[in-house]
Write a protein that holds these residues in place. Structure first.
Motif, PDB file in Angstrom:
ATOM      1  N   ARG A  47       0.813  -1.210   0.000  1.00  0.00           N
ATOM      2  CA  ARG A  47       0.000   0.000   0.000  1.00  0.00           C
ATOM      3  C   ARG A  47       0.854   1.272   0.000  1.00  0.00           C
ATOM      4  NH1 ARG A  47      -3.514  -1.947   4.316  1.00  0.00           N
ATOM      5  NH2 ARG A  47      -4.369  -3.457   2.854  1.00  0.00           N
ATOM      6  N   PHE A  48       2.115   1.154   0.434  1.00  0.00           N
ATOM      7  CA  PHE A  48       2.984   2.328   0.563  1.00  0.00           C
ATOM      8  C   PHE A  48       3.984   2.442  -0.590  1.00  0.00           C
ATOM      9  CE2 PHE A  48       1.431   1.636   4.857  1.00  0.00           C
ATOM     10  CZ  PHE A  48       1.128   2.927   5.261  1.00  0.00           C
ATOM     11  N   LYS A  49       3.820   1.642  -1.633  1.00  0.00           N
ATOM     12  CA  LYS A  49       4.817   1.607  -2.707  1.00  0.00           C
ATOM     13  C   LYS A  49       4.967   2.939  -3.424  1.00  0.00           C
ATOM     14  CE  LYS A  49       1.502  -0.328  -6.048  1.00  0.00           C
ATOM     15  NZ  LYS A  49       1.156  -1.524  -6.852  1.00  0.00           N
ATOM     16  N   ASN A  50       3.896   3.761  -3.479  1.00  0.00           N
ATOM     17  CA  ASN A  50       3.975   5.070  -4.124  1.00  0.00           C
ATOM     18  C   ASN A  50       4.096   6.214  -3.123  1.00  0.00           C
ATOM     19  OD1 ASN A  50       3.660   3.913  -6.721  1.00  0.00           O
ATOM     20  ND2 ASN A  50       1.440   3.854  -6.439  1.00  0.00           N
ATOM     21  N   ILE A  51       4.217   5.874  -1.840  1.00  0.00           N
ATOM     22  CA  ILE A  51       4.254   6.888  -0.791  1.00  0.00           C
ATOM     23  C   ILE A  51       5.664   7.104  -0.256  1.00  0.00           C
ATOM     24  CG2 ILE A  51       3.443   7.442   1.543  1.00  0.00           C
ATOM     25  CD1 ILE A  51       0.815   5.978   0.802  1.00  0.00           C
ATOM     26  N   CYS A  52       6.403   6.014  -0.082  1.00  0.00           N
ATOM     27  CA  CYS A  52       7.774   6.147   0.428  1.00  0.00           C
ATOM     28  C   CYS A  52       8.670   5.098  -0.215  1.00  0.00           C
ATOM     29  CB  CYS A  52       7.794   6.021   1.949  1.00  0.00           C
ATOM     30  SG  CYS A  52       7.372   4.393   2.579  1.00  0.00           S
ATOM     31  N   PRO A  53       9.968   5.333  -0.268  1.00  0.00           N
ATOM     32  CA  PRO A  53      10.892   4.343  -0.828  1.00  0.00           C
ATOM     33  C   PRO A  53      10.895   3.070   0.021  1.00  0.00           C
ATOM     34  CG  PRO A  53      11.958   6.487  -0.543  1.00  0.00           C
ATOM     35  CD  PRO A  53      10.662   6.556   0.179  1.00  0.00           C
ATOM     36  N   GLU A 122      -7.613   1.422  -2.407  1.00  0.00           N
ATOM     37  CA  GLU A 122      -6.204   1.690  -2.112  1.00  0.00           C
ATOM     38  C   GLU A 122      -5.726   3.018  -2.691  1.00  0.00           C
ATOM     39  OE1 GLU A 122      -3.560  -1.545  -2.211  1.00  0.00           O
ATOM     40  OE2 GLU A 122      -4.809  -2.522  -0.707  1.00  0.00           O
ATOM     41  N   LYS A 123      -6.252   3.425  -3.829  1.00  0.00           N
ATOM     42  CA  LYS A 123      -5.837   4.715  -4.406  1.00  0.00           C
ATOM     43  C   LYS A 123      -6.301   5.867  -3.533  1.00  0.00           C
ATOM     44  CE  LYS A 123      -3.725   7.232  -7.348  1.00  0.00           C
ATOM     45  NZ  LYS A 123      -2.246   7.212  -7.382  1.00  0.00           N
ATOM     46  N   GLU A 124      -7.503   5.768  -2.997  1.00  0.00           N
ATOM     47  CA  GLU A 124      -8.000   6.816  -2.111  1.00  0.00           C
ATOM     48  C   GLU A 124      -7.189   6.845  -0.818  1.00  0.00           C
ATOM     49  OE1 GLU A 124     -10.219   9.902  -0.382  1.00  0.00           O
ATOM     50  OE2 GLU A 124      -9.780   9.310  -2.444  1.00  0.00           O
ATOM     51  N   PHE A 125      -6.813   5.674  -0.317  1.00  0.00           N
ATOM     52  CA  PHE A 125      -5.929   5.603   0.860  1.00  0.00           C
ATOM     53  C   PHE A 125      -4.634   6.347   0.582  1.00  0.00           C
ATOM     54  CE2 PHE A 125      -2.238   3.494   2.775  1.00  0.00           C
ATOM     55  CZ  PHE A 125      -2.533   3.606   4.126  1.00  0.00           C
ATOM     56  N   GLU A 126      -4.060   6.101  -0.575  1.00  0.00           N
ATOM     57  CA  GLU A 126      -2.803   6.753  -0.962  1.00  0.00           C
ATOM     58  C   GLU A 126      -2.969   8.274  -0.999  1.00  0.00           C
ATOM     59  OE1 GLU A 126      -0.313   6.836  -5.058  1.00  0.00           O
ATOM     60  OE2 GLU A 126      -0.724   4.815  -4.281  1.00  0.00           O
ATOM     61  N   ASN A 127      -4.081   8.738  -1.580  1.00  0.00           N
ATOM     62  CA  ASN A 127      -4.332  10.180  -1.674  1.00  0.00           C
ATOM     63  C   ASN A 127      -4.440  10.812  -0.285  1.00  0.00           C
ATOM     64  OD1 ASN A 127      -4.397   9.982  -4.464  1.00  0.00           O
ATOM     65  ND2 ASN A 127      -6.627   9.822  -4.577  1.00  0.00           N
ATOM     66  N   ASP A 267     -12.584   8.005   3.944  1.00  0.00           N
ATOM     67  CA  ASP A 267     -13.531   6.923   3.657  1.00  0.00           C
ATOM     68  C   ASP A 267     -12.955   6.122   2.494  1.00  0.00           C
ATOM     69  OD1 ASP A 267     -15.669   5.238   3.455  1.00  0.00           O
ATOM     70  OD2 ASP A 267     -17.072   6.737   2.669  1.00  0.00           O
ATOM     71  N   PHE A 268     -12.204   5.058   2.824  1.00  0.00           N
ATOM     72  CA  PHE A 268     -11.581   4.270   1.759  1.00  0.00           C
ATOM     73  C   PHE A 268     -11.777   2.761   1.954  1.00  0.00           C
ATOM     74  CE2 PHE A 268      -8.020   6.204   4.387  1.00  0.00           C
ATOM     75  CZ  PHE A 268      -7.882   5.136   5.267  1.00  0.00           C
ATOM     76  N   GLY A 269     -12.947   2.403   2.489  1.00  0.00           N
ATOM     77  CA  GLY A 269     -13.258   0.985   2.635  1.00  0.00           C
ATOM     78  C   GLY A 269     -12.384   0.317   3.673  1.00  0.00           C
ATOM     79  N   TRP A 270     -12.406   0.863   4.891  1.00  0.00           N
ATOM     80  CA  TRP A 270     -11.508   0.412   5.961  1.00  0.00           C
ATOM     81  C   TRP A 270     -12.191  -0.540   6.917  1.00  0.00           C
ATOM     82  CZ3 TRP A 270     -12.348   1.245  11.184  1.00  0.00           C
ATOM     83  CH2 TRP A 270     -11.287   0.932  12.047  1.00  0.00           C
TER      84      TRP A 270
END
Length: 358
Positions: A47-53, A122-127, A267-270
C-alpha cells in the motif's frame, strides 16, 4: 514520492480475537486471511509503494516474528525490522521507530499503520496519506485518521471533532474508547464522530517532542539510544530499554493529552479486521449468505462464516449465524453474535490447556 516519507508498520500483535486462526506462533498478519494470495502484512507494505521508498519502510514486531517478516518481506534489510523483546503496547513501539528514524533523517515524516487492516480503495488511501504527510511537513501537528462510521459499532474507538471549517483535517475535541451501544448510537446520530482507525501521521520531531512532553520517562529511555541506533549495539540497548518502559498506548499516552491533535476524515473501505464478524462483513457470500473458505458442504445453513482446512471435508447442517473455525489443532464453533466471547475462550484455554493451543 518524497524521500523523507517513512512508513512504520506495527506487526507485533497476536490478534487473539481472531483465535483459533490467529495464534501466538503465527498471528493473523502473516496469514492470507482474504484469500488474495498475499498475507495481510504483504498487502499493508504494498500500500505504501507510491508513498515512500522501500528502504524507508520500518516493521516493528515481536522478536519471535522476525523470521516470518523476513520470509514474507525478503526485500527488507535487517535494520528495517525492529525486534521488540517484549510487548509494551503501541507507545514504546512508536517511540523506538521515531527515535531511530530521527537519528538518520531530521526531516522525516512518518505514517504509523497496523499490519492487519483491510483497505478496499487503495488509491484513495494513498491520496489521503499523501495529503496528511504534506500537512505534517508544514506544521507541527499530530494527525490521526478518522473513518466515516457506517453503524454504531462498540468495537471501535470514536473521535469527536470540531467542524469549524470545510476542511478534511479538523481539530480533535474528544477521544472515546469502545463505548457502550447506547452511547455509540448517540455518537452516530450527532454526526460529530468518526471511528479511530489507529493510523497516525506526523513529522519525526513533533512526535519526539510530544513523547518528551507527555511521556518524559520514555523519552529519557529512548534518548539514551542516540548513537546506538543503526549500529550492532542497538539490539542490546533495546532489550534494556523495553524493560524500563511502561505499557501504554499511543492514544492514551500522547494523542489524548496533546493540544495539537487533528483528525483527517477519510472513507476508503476500511476495516481493522479485528474479529470474525469483521471478516464476515468483508468477504463475499454465497446464495445462503455464508462465507466459506474450505472444502465445505452446507445444508439448511445460512448467515455463517466457515473457515476450515482445505484438505478436510466439512459437512454442516442446520446452522444459522455461526462461526465455524478450524486451524491446526483447534476447532471453534460459536454463535456469531457472541464473537466477543472469543477472548474468554482464549483466557480459559491459557488457564486449562496446553500452551500450543494458544
Amino acid at each position: 514520492m518524497d524521500i523523507n516519507n517513512y512508513a512504520v508498520i506495527m506487526a507485533g500483535g497476536i490478534g487473539s480475537r481472531f483465535w483459533p486462526f490467529s495464534r501466538t506462533k503465527y498471528p493473523k498478519q502473516f496469514h492470507d486471511v482474504l484469500g488474495t494470495g498475499k498475507t495481510l502484512i504483504q498487502q499493508t507494505v504494498e500500500r505504501f509503494k507510491n508513498i515512500c521508498p522501500n528502504e524507508n519502510i520500518i516493521i516493528v514486531t515481536n522478536k519471535d516474528y522476525v523470521g516470518l517478516v523476513k520470509e514474507q518481506l525478503p526485500f527488507l534489510k535487517d535494520h528495517q525490522i525492529l525486534a521488540e523483546p517484549i510487548g509494551r503496547n503501541t507507545a514504546p513501539c512508536l517511540a523506538y521507530a521515531a527515535y531511530k528514524i530521527i537519528q538518520k533523517d531530521k526531516n522525516a515524516n512518518i505514517v504509523v499503520a497496523p499490519s492487519d487492516h483491510i483497505i478496499l480503495q487503495e488509491k484513495e488511501f494513498e491520496n489521503v496519506i499523501v495529503e496528511a504527510l504534506q500537512a505534517t511537513e508544514q506544521a507541527d501537528i499530530l494527525i490521526t485518521l478518522g473513518m466515516k462510521p457506517t453503524r454504531p459499532d462498540t468495537g471501535y474507538g470514536y473521535i469527536q471533532y470540531i467542524d469549524e471549517k470545510k476542511l478534511r483535517i479538523k481539530k480533535v475535541k474528544t477521544f472515546t474508547e469502545k463505548p457502550a451501544l447506547d452511547l455509540a448510537i448517540k455518537f452516530i446520530e450527532s454526526g460529530e464522530f468518526v471511528w479511530n482507525a489507529g493510523i497516525f501521521v506526523f513529522n519525526a520531531q513533533t512526535i519526539v517532542d510530544s513523547i518528551k512532553q507527555h511521556l518524559p520517562e520514555m523519552d529519557e529511555v529512548f534518548t539514551e539510544g542516540n548513537g546506538l541506533y543503526w549500529t550492532d549495539k542497538e539490539n542490546d540497548f533495546i532489550t534494556k530499554a523495553y524493560s524500563l518502559c511502561q505499557n501504554v498506548s499511543i492514544d492514551y499516552g500522547i494523542m489524548e493529552k496533546s493540544e495539537n491533535v487533528y483528525v483527517m476524515l477519510a472513507d476508503f473501505g476500511w476495516s481493522d479486521l479485528g474479529t470474525w464478524k469483521s471478516l464476515f462483513e468483508n468477504m463475499p457470500k454465497n446464495e445462503d449468505g455464508n462465507v466459506i473458505d474450505g472444502n465445505v458442504l452446507t445444508y439448511d445453513s445460512k448467515d455463517s462464516i466457515i473457515k476450515t482446512p482445505k484438505d478436510k471435508l466439512v459437512v454442516i447442517e442446520g446452522l444459522e449465524g455461526f462461526i465455524v473455525a478450524e486451524f491446526d489443532d483447534v476447532l471453534m464453533i460459536c454463535r456469531k453474535e457472541n464473537e466477543q466471547r472469543v477472548k474468554d475462550f482464549v483466557s480459559d484455554v491459557k488457564a486449562t490447556q496446553d500452551k500450543r493451543f494458544v
